[in-house]
Design a protein around this motif. Structure first.
Motif, PDB file in Angstrom:
ATOM      1  N   TRP A 266       0.891  -1.177   0.000  1.00 22.11           N
ATOM      2  CA  TRP A 266       0.000   0.000   0.000  1.00 22.11           C
ATOM      3  C   TRP A 266       0.915   1.209   0.000  1.00 22.11           C
ATOM      4  CZ3 TRP A 266      -4.496   0.456   4.131  1.00 22.11           C
ATOM      5  CH2 TRP A 266      -5.364   1.495   3.751  1.00 22.11           C
ATOM      6  N   ASP A 269      -1.843   6.905  -0.661  1.00 21.40           N
ATOM      7  CA  ASP A 269      -3.291   6.986  -0.522  1.00 21.40           C
ATOM      8  C   ASP A 269      -3.708   8.454  -0.554  1.00 21.40           C
ATOM      9  OD1 ASP A 269      -5.645   4.983   0.541  1.00 21.40           O
ATOM     10  OD2 ASP A 269      -5.982   7.050   1.220  1.00 21.40           O
ATOM     11  N   ARG A 301      -6.919  -3.449  -0.683  1.00 21.98           N
ATOM     12  CA  ARG A 301      -6.778  -2.671   0.548  1.00 21.98           C
ATOM     13  C   ARG A 301      -7.601  -3.317   1.659  1.00 21.98           C
ATOM     14  NH1 ARG A 301      -3.181  -1.348  -2.043  1.00 21.98           N
ATOM     15  NH2 ARG A 301      -2.794   0.633  -3.106  1.00 21.98           N
ATOM     16  N   HIS A 304     -10.450   1.296   4.692  1.00 23.68           N
ATOM     17  CA  HIS A 304     -10.364   2.662   4.189  1.00 23.68           C
ATOM     18  C   HIS A 304      -9.497   3.459   5.161  1.00 23.68           C
ATOM     19  CE1 HIS A 304     -11.599   6.840   3.449  1.00 23.68           C
ATOM     20  NE2 HIS A 304     -11.914   6.441   2.225  1.00 23.68           N
ATOM     21  N   THR A 387       3.546  -0.763   4.140  1.00 25.01           N
ATOM     22  CA  THR A 387       3.011   0.589   3.938  1.00 25.01           C
ATOM     23  C   THR A 387       4.108   1.607   4.215  1.00 25.01           C
ATOM     24  OG1 THR A 387       2.329   1.241   6.188  1.00 25.01           O
ATOM     25  CG2 THR A 387       0.873  -0.290   5.007  1.00 25.01           C
TER      26      THR A 387
END
Length: 473
Positions: A266, A269, A301, A304, A387
């Motif tokens: 990830w 974003d 993902r 959220h 991440t």
């Protein structure tokens, strides 16, 4: 050879082989602390106690008597964790002379394992900042650039490990308090799965309290992933109250080799954009993983990011209200009652969370349980998630700037000060283990790393992958 530059594991190996004594190791670290006051990381030094403990450890080895897995290893402890007979202030003026009569449970585990406590490392007042400075001891700068932040609230621990003042430190993490300093200072850090390391004896809450935040965890900072795993083996286990009947056996890493892992990436974003160098590092990690045979998923993902972050903040503010005085809380209640119904400012969100009714907390907790289920489902197909640790490398130090005026800059854009911990906030509300791993440097020479998040209780998977990434990248 400079003994202070050896990792914790290397120091223990040298002790086991008889190449060095605990007294020599402890003395080397004490001398380095004394020679480098500019780091301002170890703020209370226990010279007499450390040398006595080192002598006892050397005596056990010489006599062939059994010792714990950390026998003779010098370590430091964040000043938010109570230490018997040794000043514990949590950076607060009102605790300047606080000398506990009992170790925090996790500190007791270090001592039982044979560790020698050199002293206490700096933290912002009551751990309530993401930079490290307080009226008692001043600011702890980043060892790589004194104009940069060491992060917080475990900035003293991270700086001590990075500056070779200690090979291992025990800190705490709620809103990234271990991982942000680890990232900024270029050391490894581990936020353990919630509940596997007892937190009694951590300030805040006030000294003497038996409870603390339901998202706070304790964990190590070190210069290698192997040292994180070493410390995990000592720290993890049921609390003394539960140890009568419960046992903890953390599962082994999910796989042995990097090419067997299923890795989620990830990299960025819209809710919290990262800078160009951070994004490039994440892309390089994904590329390297693919080249080494790992299965990489950079599109799925688990949750959220914005919704998760808002829930975390609400739960954190609600939980922190327990430490407020009755007078201060009454003032907050009055201020919350005067808010306009359509006020969506950060101050309004803070006051509403701090003063929420128990029913509202129960509803938020139910939302958290559903969020945990989403993560569990995600980890049925993914072994580990990579991440950003933060939007950037270490930001300029702002401990002397009023909090409302602080901000960070991401690729030239002015951004909110608290955006530093948005990515780190993913793990806390859902009780997941997470680590930060240094993997490179910026063009300015600052450490740059990533965050690894694993399934609940898969702490050894997190430390294992951290080691594999550090070795291969």
């Amino acid at each position: 050879m400079d003994l202070t530059h050896l990792s914790a594991g290397e120091q223990l190996d040298a002790l086991e082989r008889g190449e060095v004594s605990s007294r020599e190791l402890v003395t080397a670290h004490l001398e380095r602390i004394a020679r480098h006051p500019e780091y301002n990381a170890v703020v209370t030094v226990d010279t007499e106690g450390a040398l006595a403990a080192a002598a006892a450890a050397d005596g056990r080895r010489a006599g062939g008597r059994a010792g714990g897995p950390l026998l003779g290893l010098p370590v430091t402890v964040k000043d938010s964790l109570e230490t018997e007979g040794l000043r514990t202030t949590c950076g607060a003026v009102e605790l300047a002379e606080h000398i506990p009569g009992r170790d925090a449970d996790a500190v007791a585990r270090l001592r039982t394992a044979g560790a020698v406590i050199l002293g206490k490392t700096n933290t912002p007042t009551m751990c309530q900042a993401i930079e490290t400075g307080n009226p008692l001891f001043g600011t702890t700068p980043n060892p790589h650039d004194p104009q940069r932040s060491a992060g917080g609230s475990s900035g003293g621990p991270a700086a001590a490990v990075a500056a070779h003042l200690s090979p291992l430190d025990l800190g705490s993490d709620l809103a990234g308090s271990l991982r942000l300093p680890g990232h900024y200072c270029g050391v490894h850090s581990l936020r353990t799965s919630y509940g596997i390391v007892p937190t009694r004896g951590h300030i805040p809450r006030p000294p003497g309290w038996l409870s603390t935040s339901d998202m706070l965890t304790l964990g190590p900072l070190a210069r290698s992933a192997a040292d994180l795993d070493l410390a995990l083996g000592v720290l993890a286990g049921p609390s003394p109250d539960d140890g009568v009947a419960w046992r903890l056996e953390l599962p082994a890493p999910r796989h042995e080799r990097l090419d067997a892992y299923r890795v989620g990436i990830w990299a960025d974003d819209p809710y919290c954009r990262v800078d160009t160098e951070t994004r490039a590092l994440l892309e390089e990690v994904a590329k390297s993983l693919r080249e080494r045979g790992a299965r990489v998923d950079d599109s799925t993902r688990p949750v959220h990011l914005g919704d998760s972050d808002r829930l975390f903040q609400s739960l954190m503010f609600a939980g922190s209200s327990a430490g407020a005085s009755s007078e201060a809380f009454a003032t907050e209640e009055a201020a919350a009652g005067q808010l306009a119904a359509d006020d969506r400012s950060p101050r309004a969100a803070y006051l509403r969370a701090r003063t929420m009714r128990h029913r509202d907390w129960l509803l938020a907790n139910e939302e958290r349980r559903r969020l945990r289920r989403q993560w569990a489902a995600y980890f049925t197909d993914i072994d580990i998630l990579v991440t950003p640790a933060a939007p950037t490398a270490a930001v300029p130090d702002q401990t002397g700037v009023p909090v409302p005026e602080r901000y960070i800059t991401v690729d030239g854009e002015r951004r909110g000060y608290w955006d530093q911990t948005t990515w780190l906030n993913l793990a806390a509300p859902v009780h997941l283990p997470a680590a930060t791993v240094p993997l490179g440097h910026t063009c300015d020479g600052l450490p740059l790393g990533v965050q690894l998040i694993g399934p609940h209780l898969a702490d050894r998977t997190v430390t294992h992958v951290a080691g594999l990434l550090a070795r291969h990248l």
